[in-house]
Motif scaffolding. Structure first.
Motif, PDB file in Angstrom:
ATOM      1  N   ILE A 468       0.855  -1.558   0.107  1.00 12.40           N
ATOM      2  CA  ILE A 468      -0.041  -0.217   0.323  1.00 12.40           C
ATOM      3  C   ILE A 468       0.902   0.954   0.087  1.00 12.40           C
ATOM      4  O   ILE A 468       1.818   1.278   0.896  1.00 12.40           O
ATOM      5  CB  ILE A 468      -0.735   0.197   1.724  1.00 12.40           C
ATOM      6  CG1 ILE A 468      -1.998   0.618   1.192  1.00 12.40           C
ATOM      7  CG2 ILE A 468      -0.642  -0.059   2.504  1.00 12.40           C
ATOM      8  CD1 ILE A 468      -3.044   1.501   2.173  1.00 12.40           C
ATOM      9  N   VAL A 469       0.575   2.544  -0.804  1.00  9.80           N
ATOM     10  CA  VAL A 469       1.371   3.913  -1.121  1.00  9.80           C
ATOM     11  C   VAL A 469       0.480   4.176  -0.755  1.00  9.80           C
ATOM     12  O   VAL A 469      -0.920   4.301  -1.078  1.00  9.80           O
ATOM     13  CB  VAL A 469       1.191   3.931  -2.231  1.00  9.80           C
ATOM     14  CG1 VAL A 469       2.749   5.475  -2.324  1.00  9.80           C
ATOM     15  CG2 VAL A 469       2.687   2.827  -2.440  1.00  9.80           C
ATOM     16  N   LEU A 470       0.750   5.488   0.643  1.00 10.11           N
ATOM     17  CA  LEU A 470      -0.339   6.426   1.160  1.00 10.11           C
ATOM     18  C   LEU A 470       0.616   8.087   0.786  1.00 10.11           C
ATOM     19  O   LEU A 470       1.800   8.303   1.120  1.00 10.11           O
ATOM     20  CB  LEU A 470      -0.163   6.421   2.719  1.00 10.11           C
ATOM     21  CG  LEU A 470      -1.212   5.183   3.518  1.00 10.11           C
ATOM     22  CD1 LEU A 470      -1.626   5.464   4.765  1.00 10.11           C
ATOM     23  CD2 LEU A 470      -2.090   5.036   3.037  1.00 10.11           C
ATOM     24  N   ASP A 471      -0.159   8.586  -0.129  1.00 12.30           N
ATOM     25  CA  ASP A 471       0.810  10.042  -0.905  1.00 12.30           C
ATOM     26  C   ASP A 471       0.217  10.770  -0.956  1.00 12.30           C
ATOM     27  O   ASP A 471      -1.438  11.463  -1.642  1.00 12.30           O
ATOM     28  CB  ASP A 471       0.620   9.462  -2.781  1.00 12.30           C
ATOM     29  CG  ASP A 471       1.424  10.754  -4.021  1.00 12.30           C
ATOM     30  OD1 ASP A 471       2.248  11.249  -2.556  1.00 12.30           O
ATOM     31  OD2 ASP A 471       1.807   9.485  -3.890  1.00 12.30           O
ATOM     32  N   GLY A 472      -0.011  12.019  -0.400  1.00 12.83           N
ATOM     33  CA  GLY A 472      -0.529  13.370  -0.643  1.00 12.83           C
ATOM     34  C   GLY A 472      -1.577  13.421   0.960  1.00 12.83           C
ATOM     35  O   GLY A 472      -2.430  14.392   0.005  1.00 12.83           O
ATOM     36  N   LEU A 473      -1.436  13.389   1.660  1.00 12.64           N
ATOM     37  CA  LEU A 473      -2.650  12.883   2.593  1.00 12.64           C
ATOM     38  C   LEU A 473      -2.111  13.867   3.590  1.00 12.64           C
ATOM     39  O   LEU A 473      -0.937  13.400   4.398  1.00 12.64           O
ATOM     40  CB  LEU A 473      -3.296  11.435   2.547  1.00 12.64           C
ATOM     41  CG  LEU A 473      -3.116  10.565   1.800  1.00 12.64           C
ATOM     42  CD1 LEU A 473      -4.084   9.382   2.381  1.00 12.64           C
ATOM     43  CD2 LEU A 473      -4.563  11.543   0.939  1.00 12.64           C
ATOM     44  N   VAL A 474      -3.119  14.672   4.364  1.00  8.02           N
ATOM     45  CA  VAL A 474      -2.827  14.625   5.833  1.00  8.02           C
ATOM     46  C   VAL A 474      -3.707  13.646   7.249  1.00  8.02           C
ATOM     47  O   VAL A 474      -5.020  13.462   6.877  1.00  8.02           O
ATOM     48  CB  VAL A 474      -3.236  15.896   6.459  1.00  8.02           C
ATOM     49  CG1 VAL A 474      -3.519  16.853   7.403  1.00  8.02           C
ATOM     50  CG2 VAL A 474      -2.201  16.778   5.514  1.00  8.02           C
TER      51      VAL A 474
END
Length: 714
Positions: A468-474
């Motif tokens: 899984i890749v989490l990209d550009g989140l807050v």
């Protein structure tokens, strides 16, 4: 040429013989064609390298040498190392624009506007130049007053007593836009010990090192619906609003307050509201669902001090406080839908979740894409994930998916992500948006607030292949938990708010609480260009090898130096193999082993269990820390260890100067990286090199007898 074109050039007898033997000659020509394409591309690139506009970064110093552009000796040695090209040092040490403008700048030597252009071209910093001779107090001769009344009145406008009725002028006192006169100061403006601004030959170049980042049409946070109190920042923290710099009209223009990333003051906003407020400007407010008709008109905006939330605007008005980033509507008029705002905040570089451009992962182009947002097929992240699970049941080829968020919204529906063996999931923000995932607890109870990522693989290690890749989140309000059979977790350009949530002044509500919790999972964690809170790793009971944690250009902030930034249960050692490059850590680090620690600031206790493997290079860490062998680390390499201690401008997340080294910090730390830059998450900015370059160019282009000093505003 293509392989078929090369093959067609052969005589027919050879092609016929080759076909009879199965085509070995065709296969050989395929390889030859590939290499020929490489040579052809290199030839075309050689032509581009003749021009400063199109050449590669490594060619810029050579073109600069042709026009007499001199490189500092220290940079010349660093540029000879091939590894420096990947870090961005060539573009910082030898700016392309400065080389291109070398001849033109020599013709403009001695002009004030040239100094501002040098700061932008050489260092990439907005600047304002001030000639302090014009701000010195003068004694008006009576004889000259009677002979030339017009010029005398103009001279008498400066040098008088302070007019306390001019509140806007008093707000600018001591800054780069100060208009009040002073008496002559003896120290020189360029003095390294005690600079003095106000001299006959003094010229000051005021520099802004912070950058402004936009937040566009994002929901404001409602603190009190009855009283209609809001904060611009959706994290409910006070955020000073900054100017969105407007390009200067010409190269001969001296910058004013609208051309630099200056914090917006209350009186400045009230006096020049048209310059700051409106769509496409520094800030704007919407109170309705329609993007065009719901903009609050300029005439309804009032500027107020909302530090105690006591101010109440009249009917139809909206009160704005740019210093605290707050706004208030008339009581009882809070709309049922969100109040949306556009504003600009400041930070040192591209780090954490934001609207700045981010490179798209190479694997995301061929994956199935599910878009989430207003006007898209899915209105929530959970709906998009549910649709993906349904479609991949009968189609194994859809195991790779990208869930892309296209708007600045707050999503509170995401609590669980379950991955099957072979799944490849990317949860990312689209370019130009900064979505916020707020964790509000599990439905139907008061359970822990967390986003749980679970891999459903069996106990066989070969089946643990989900990624899984989490990209550009807050992510705010809780932690991200990783459980079960997950092979890899990649966090790119994300912010996991340190301390889960923040109070209005930026104080974390849960100091030291882990923002990333890895338990019973053989996950390999990679963190790039992100801001995270503490990381807790609980090893599997049957683990044969440690988890791998890789940190690169990131911040690991436990909110307290005494808290655990990376560790195991009960403040023990985490069963991880740690690799960290250009990372700032606030808190203790306790790990089983390290592979490499390089260009890092480890502001807390460091304890490595296994010291017979790995290395530590060009880092600052507490002395006498049990680690593998260290090379050129501070304060070990310094004679005065008590002096070589990091000093940060701010360690509070949300402030513009977050994790930036203070100017009073020891030079051994500010230049302690392997290439002369500072260690830590802001290593890639190369601020010491930019400052050295700028001082050298100022000495080259400043006329004899003129004393120029650098004054850093932020």
């Amino acid at each position: 040429m293509t392989p078929d074109e090369l093959y067609s050039l052969l005589p027919a007898v050879h092609r016929r013989r080759d076909a009879e033997q199965g085509g070995p000659l065709r296969a050989l020509l395929t390889i030859v064609a590939e290499q020929a394409a490489v040579v052809q591309e290199d030839i075309e690139r050689l032509y581009d390298n003749w021009f400063i506009e199109t050449c590669d970064d490594w060619v810029v110093p050579y073109i600069g040498d042709l026009v007499g552009y001199e490189i500092l000796p220290g940079f010349a040695a660093a540029l000879s190392d091939d590894t420096s090209r990947a870090t961005g040092l060539p573009s910082a040490a030898v700016p392309r624009r400065d080389v291109a403008d070398t001849v033109v700048n020599r013709r403009r030597k001695g002009t004030l506007a040239l100094l501002e252009d040098l700061a932008s071209d050489v260092a990439g910093w907005p600047a304002r130049v001030v000639e302090y001779r014009r701000l010195l107090c003068v004694t008006q001769p009576v004889r000259r007053y009677t002979s030339d009344g017009h010029n005398a009145r103009r001279r008498s406008a400066r040098g008088g007593l302070v007019d306390v009725r001019r509140a806007g002028t008093l707000d600018r006192l001591g800054g780069p836009f100060d208009e009040l006169a002073r008496t002559v100061e003896v120290p020189r403006a360029g003095s390294t010990r005690r600079p003095g601004r106000y001299g006959i030959q003094s010229v000051g170049l005021h520099l802004w090192r912070l950058r402004t980042y936009s937040v566009t049409r994002a929901p404001a946070y409602c603190l009190d619906r009855d009283r209609a109190c809001y904060t611009f920042n959706v994290l409910a923290v006070d955020t000073p609003l900054f100017t969105a710099p407007v390009p200067e009209p010409s190269s001969y223009h001296v910058a004013d307050e609208t051309n630099v990333p200056e914090p917006i003051g209350r009186r400045a906003l009230a006096e020049r509201l048209y310059d700051y407020y409106g769509p496409g400007k520094s800030l704007c407010v919407w109170t309705g669902p329609d993007a065009e008709d719901s903009v609050v008109p300029l005439g309804r905006i009032v500027v107020a001090d909302l530090c105690d939330w006591q101010y109440r605007p009249d009917a139809g008005q909206v009160a704005v406080d740019p210093v605290l980033g707050r706004l208030v509507l008339p009581p009882g008029t809070a709309p049922a839908h969100d109040v949306r705002v556009t504003y600009h905040h400041a930070f040192s570089g591209d780090l954490g979740g934001g609207e700045y451009p981010r490179p798209e992962p190479a694997t995301a182009g061929a994956a199935e894409r599910y878009r989430v947002g207003p006007g898209e097929d899915h209105h929530s992240i959970a709906d998009a994930l549910g649709r993906w699970r349904e479609e991949k049941r009968g189609h194994p080829g859809k195991a790779e998916a990208v869930v892309e968020i296209t708007a600045n919204e707050v999503y509170e529906d995401l609590t669980d992500i379950r991955l099957d063996p072979g799944d490849r999931l990317t949860l990312r923000a689209a370019d130009g948006v900064r979505p916020v995932i707020r964790l509000t607890g599990r439905r139907g109870g008061d359970g822990p607030r967390a986003l749980t990522i679970t891999g459903t693989a069996s106990g066989c290690r070969s089946e643990v292949t989900a990624r899984i890749v989490l990209d550009g989140l807050v992510v705010t309000g809780g932690s991200v938990r990783v459980r079960g059979g997950l092979d890899r977790l990649v966090v790119r350009h994300c912010t996991f708010v340190p301390g889960w949530e923040l109070e209005a002044r930026g104080t974390p509500l849960a100091p030291g609480a882990p923002s990333l919790d890895i338990s019973d999972s053989p996950v390999r964690t990679e963190v790039h260009h992100s801001v995270l809170g503490a990381v807790l790793v609980v090893a599997r009971h049957d683990a044969t090898e440690p988890n791998r944690v890789e940190l690169c250009d990131s911040v690991l902030d436990a909110t307290l130096r005494e808290a655990s930034a990376l560790g195991g249960p009960d403040d023990g050692h985490a069963d991880v193999l740690l690799t960290a490059r250009r990372t700032t850590v606030i808190g203790s680090v306790r790990a089983r082993a390290v592979e490499l620690l390089e260009n890092c600031l480890l502001y807390g206790e460091v304890s490595i269990d296994r010291r017979d493997q790995g290395s530590v290079r060009f880092c600052w860490l507490p002395q006498d820390s049990p680690t593998p062998p260290r090379f050129h680390c501070e304060p070990d390499h310094s004679g005065d260890r008590a002096r070589v201690v990091p000093h940060f401008a701010s360690t509070r997340y949300g402030s513009p100067d977050y994790v930036r080294l203070a100017d009073r910090c020891a030079e051994e730390i500010r230049r302690g990286g392997d290439n002369g830059s500072e260690p830590g998450a802001l290593h890639h900015l190369f601020q010491p090199q930019r400052e050295d370059n700028l001082r050298t160019r100022l000495a080259e282009y400043t006329p004899a007898g003129c004393d120029t000093g650098l004054f850093f505003v932020t």
